[in-house]
Scaffold this active site. Structure first.
Site: not given
Ligand code: ATP
Length: 295
Positions: A12, A97-98, A101, A103-107, A139
């Protein structure tokens, strides 16, 4: 080998982000427009014996696969919820990208809840999955919907909106990781803000449109002051003449919005500045909503 299930979850950006104020519980009250973009993490899973959990990450070592990983936290949250521990072998392909911003971890956490609910045939009510999602991170609930959504509260209360007309996005990812907690701790807030309706006026119409002149990200100044590489990347994107540009979430990714994918691709060629550059399209809900499928 047993058949696998796979879920792809897109990143996102925040097309708009207002920090309304600080709440009595210490969290910040936000009002944001989440938008899915065409950059995906992929999570693949195989059933395994009771109590077993393996997580392999590609590229290897990009993020740890220990108890802090949001996929592992999602597994444990499900185990607590159902009171037993079905096993899983998981492979996470990271493309988002880690610390960017986006939302990689949240995704990944949302993807894990969706994948395991199906793989373990839990069929949990969607309200339970959304509660677990909100507990894992502010998120995470957005990623169950995808597309364009209004986020309020900590960002965990999500209202899906109609798709925007197609837009092209230039993303620049500076080689620096920005800590969300650090950004919020540096933010100086006045009294609670009043809602600026201009940016939302169009999004509730049947063909939503954003008033770009009213869009902003209240975290942009703090991020650019604290992380000069982000400021440099944002200046580089601004020189390309986008409709709108800012940082995504708390950075480090910056983005520029263009009226089409073609316009974004032309702009990409003349970008001068730091970071890795990508051109992506915004995704409507049908393409963005994650689903666990055989594969
Ligand atoms: P946030 O705004 O929540 O900080 P972000 O979009 O800026 O998120 P993420 O890629 O989600 O950045 O990473 C934030 C932190 O979460 C990183 O420090 C990372 O170590 C940790 N993390 C835990 N699990 C994951 C995961 N599966 N993928 C990426 N980062 C993860």
């Amino acid at each position: 080998m047993t058949d696998s299930l796979v879920v792809r979850v897109p990143a996102k950006i925040n097309l708009h982000l207002e920090v309304v104020g600080r709440r009595p519980d210490g969290f910040h009250e936000l009002r944001t427009l989440f938008q899915s973009v065409g950059l995906w993490d992929t999570l693949r899973g195989w059933p395994a014996e009771e109590g077993r959990l393996e997580l392999e990450i590609e590229p290897h070592g990009l993020v740890g696969n220990g108890p802090d990983n949001l996929v592992v936290r999602a597994v444990r949250a499900l185990w607590r919820e159902i009171g037993r521990r079905p096993g899983a072998r998981l492979r996470l392909g990271k493309n988002i990208p880690v610390g960017g911003g986006m939302g990689g971890g949240s995704a990944d956490a949302a993807g894990a809840l969706i994948l395991l609910d199906r793989m373990w045939a839990l069929d949990l009510p969607s309200s339970n999955l959304r509660r677990l999602a909100a507990e894992l991170g502010s998120d995470v609930p957005f990623f169950f919907h995808g597309g364009l959504c209004l986020g309020v509260g900590r960002g965990e209360e999500v209202l899906p909106l109609d798709d925007l007309p197609s837009l092209g996005i230039v993303l620049v990812v500076p080689h620096v990781e920005v800590s969300t907690a650090e950004v919020f701790s540096r933010l100086r807030l006045g009294p609670w803000k009043r809602m600026d309706d201009r940016v939302y006026a169009g999004v509730v119409d049947s063909t939503p449109e954003i008033e770009w002149s009213a869009a902003c990200n209240d975290l942009e100044r703090v991020v650019c002051e604290g992380w000069p590489l982000v400021a440099e990347a944002l200046e580089g994107v601004r020189r390309l003449g986008p409709l709108f540009s800012t940082v995504s979430g708390s950075g480090a990714t910056v983005f520029g919005v263009f009226e089409s994918l073609d316009a974004a691709s032309r702009a990409e060629c003349v970008y001068e500045g730091p970071g890795r550059i990508e051109v992506v399209e915004i995704l409507g809900r049908t393409r963005a909503r994650p689903e666990a499928v055989a594969g």
